[in-house]
Design an enzyme around this catalytic site. Structure first.
Site, PDB file in Angstrom:
ATOM      1  N   LYS A  37       0.852  -1.199   0.000  1.00 12.51           N
ATOM      2  CA  LYS A  37       0.000   0.000   0.000  1.00 12.51           C
ATOM      3  C   LYS A  37       0.893   1.257   0.000  1.00 12.51           C
ATOM      4  O   LYS A  37       2.108   1.164   0.186  1.00 12.51           O
ATOM      5  CB  LYS A  37      -0.897  -0.021   1.235  1.00 12.51           C
ATOM      6  N   ARG A 135      -9.860   1.031  15.186  1.00  9.13           N
ATOM      7  CA  ARG A 135      -9.752   1.583  13.841  1.00  9.13           C
ATOM      8  C   ARG A 135     -10.819   0.820  13.066  1.00  9.13           C
ATOM      9  O   ARG A 135     -11.941   0.713  13.555  1.00  9.13           O
ATOM     10  CB  ARG A 135      -8.313   1.333  13.338  1.00  9.13           C
ATOM     11  N   TYR A 273      14.115  32.582   4.124  1.00  8.91           N
ATOM     12  CA  TYR A 273      12.914  33.226   4.675  1.00  8.91           C
ATOM     13  C   TYR A 273      12.998  33.380   6.183  1.00  8.91           C
ATOM     14  O   TYR A 273      13.401  32.457   6.893  1.00  8.91           O
ATOM     15  CB  TYR A 273      11.672  32.378   4.379  1.00  8.91           C
ATOM     16  N   MET A 321       9.532  26.086  -0.439  1.00  7.75           N
ATOM     17  CA  MET A 321       8.637  25.205  -1.200  1.00  7.75           C
ATOM     18  C   MET A 321       9.424  24.325  -2.171  1.00  7.75           C
ATOM     19  O   MET A 321       9.186  23.124  -2.280  1.00  7.75           O
ATOM     20  CB  MET A 321       7.592  26.035  -1.954  1.00  7.75           C
TER      21      MET A 321
HETATM   22  C1  LIG Z   1       0.226  -1.316   6.845  1.00  9.81           C
HETATM   23  C2  LIG Z   1      -0.281  -2.533   7.463  1.00  9.81           C
HETATM   24  C3  LIG Z   1       0.603  -3.587   7.778  1.00  9.81           C
HETATM   25  C4  LIG Z   1       2.094  -3.491   7.636  1.00  9.81           C
HETATM   26  O1  LIG Z   1       2.639  -2.925   8.801  1.00  9.81           O
HETATM   27  P1  LIG Z   1       4.228  -2.799   8.963  1.00  9.81           P
HETATM   28  O2  LIG Z   1       4.416  -2.283  10.341  1.00  9.81           O
HETATM   29  O3  LIG Z   1       4.668  -1.816   7.928  1.00  9.81           O
HETATM   30  O4  LIG Z   1       4.792  -4.137   8.734  1.00  9.81           O
HETATM   31  C5  LIG Z   1       0.040  -4.757   8.257  1.00  9.81           C
HETATM   32  N1  LIG Z   1      -1.290  -4.880   8.438  1.00  9.81           N
HETATM   33  C6  LIG Z   1      -2.155  -3.888   8.173  1.00  9.81           C
HETATM   34  C7  LIG Z   1      -3.599  -4.085   8.415  1.00  9.81           C
HETATM   35  C8  LIG Z   1      -1.682  -2.678   7.691  1.00  9.81           C
HETATM   36  O5  LIG Z   1      -2.544  -1.688   7.441  1.00  9.81           O
END
Ligand SMILES: *Cc1c(COP(=O)(O)O)cnc(C)c1O
Length: 383
Positions: A37, A135, A273, A321
């Protein structure tokens, strides 16, 4: 084609080496999911996914359906779990692309049932169980309703159940994670007692994969570790404390830019700046075409360093920037368009993601994920 002002080099052999390391630590019958991801944590999703699969990963994890679409377009037919949220209207498309879907609400389950029956497809589901991260996730009555619905619908396959630890990388005390694991096991037994097999339970992220084999179940989800980074100092210390063999993780990303101007300014001159820096000696500055637009954090102002000719050059004044000024007075022979390393190794010196993160009051995850998303990723050590 124009020349990039900033670029990233991605070492696929480092990715493969890290994946092989995790593969060698987990049992043969446990699957290894490469979590790609966030554009593979900024490294570039498709090449990383391919390298991880070559090296022994057998599942891929993404957050969203658009990421899955790209993996399928790249010709990858492996199991992919959507870890995040799929809008109700997109569930049918996810099934057509052979996604495993995370179900964290009754609404998503209903959408999956509808889509599966309309498309004449099976939906392979992974239930996200609430164990204390608060979550995405389900428990209680909602979970019971979901189970009843799955039982009543032949097209719904309960393949997995998972949870994610809230407090495993931020501490060397793992009681909270232990409590979540216990809760997960209770929920899993409850689900199995209703006649579901649940062939693929999973809980482990990188920190759990390094520290706690009892979190592995039938699949391990490795994100940050495959990029060669430790989840945190606390995880590193916990690994040492446990006497687990140290893991030789290899960072895969180097972030570079070039010198856009070299200039000499007198003692007592202000830089940038807000006039937040004033020289205490005649100073040679190198001006770099990189700034907060590129994800080079403004908190690095007057704090961070870059590497020029294998030496550290401190940032003077504020990160702008698109520009940053560094002090190269003590570095001989710096010239226009010399290569500058913002993150990674040059000669004998290294600025790692953990260091950049500490300067910018964040975590290495955020540093790599935000490293100039628009800059080219140049693959090195492709096979
Ligand atoms: C991002 C994620 C992981 C990976 O976590 P790391 O600490 O980067 O290994 C595993 N499980 C879920 C549900 C995640 O969202």
């Amino acid at each position: 084609m124009t020349s990039p002002l900033s670029w990233l080099e991605i070492d696929l052999e480092a990715i493969r080496s890290n994946i092989r390391l995790f593969r060698s630590r987990i049992p043969h019958e446990t699957s290894l999911m490469a979590v790609v991801k966030g554009e593979a944590y900024g490294h570039g999703m498709e090449p990383v996914a391919k390298a991880a699969l070559e090296a022994g990963a057998d599942w891929l994890g993404v957050f969203s359906l658009d990421e899955l679409c790209r993996l399928r377009e790249a010709g990858l037919k492996h199991p992919v779990l959507l870890l995040g949220y799929v809008p109700v209207n997109d569930v049918a498309e996810a099934l057509r692309l052979d996604a495993r879907i995370t179900v964290s609400s009754l609404q998503t389950l209903e959408a999956a049932s509808k889509a599966a029956n309309e498309c004449g497809l099976e939906a392979r589901l992974h239930l996200k169980l609430e164990t204390g991260t608060h979550r995405l996730g389900m428990e209680g009555e909602e979970l019971q309703k979901v189970l009843v619905k799955i039982q009543a619908d032949d097209r719904l396959i309960l393949e997995g159940a998972h949870t994610h630890f809230a407090n495993i990388e931020d501490t060397t005390e793992h009681d909270y994670a232990g409590g979540q694991l216990e809760r997960f096991e209770q929920l899993l037994s409850m689900i199995r007692s209703k006649g579901f097999q649940v062939p693929k339970p999973h809980t482990a992220c990188t920190a759990a994969a390094i520290l706690f084999p009892k979190t592995y179940f039938k699949l391990v989800r490795v994100g940050i570790g495959q990029y060669g980074l430790w989840p945190s100092k606390e995880t590193y210390l916990s690994a040492i404390k446990k006497g687990s063999e140290s893991m030789d993780l290899k960072p895969a990303l180097t972030w570079k830019t070039m010198v856009a101007q070299v200039k000499d300014i007198p003692k007592g001159a202000y830089v940038g700046y807000g006039c937040t820096y004033r020289t205490t000696r005649p100073t040679r500055l190198a001006i770099l075409p990189i700034g907060y637009y590129n994800g080079y954090d403004r908190l690095l102002s007057n704090t961070g360093h870059v590497l020029v000719h294998g030496m550290r050059a401190p940032i003077r004044g504020r990160v702008c920037m698109n520009l940053t000024m560094v002090d190269v007075t003590d570095i001989d022979g710096v010239e226009l368009e010399d290569e500058v390393v913002l993150l990674g190794t040059q000669g004998e010196e290294t600025i790692d993601a953990q260091q950049l993160a500490a300067w910018a009051h964040t975590i290495n995850y955020e540093v790599v994920t935000r490293a100039d998303p628009r800059a080219p990723r140049i693959i090195i050590n492709d096979e």
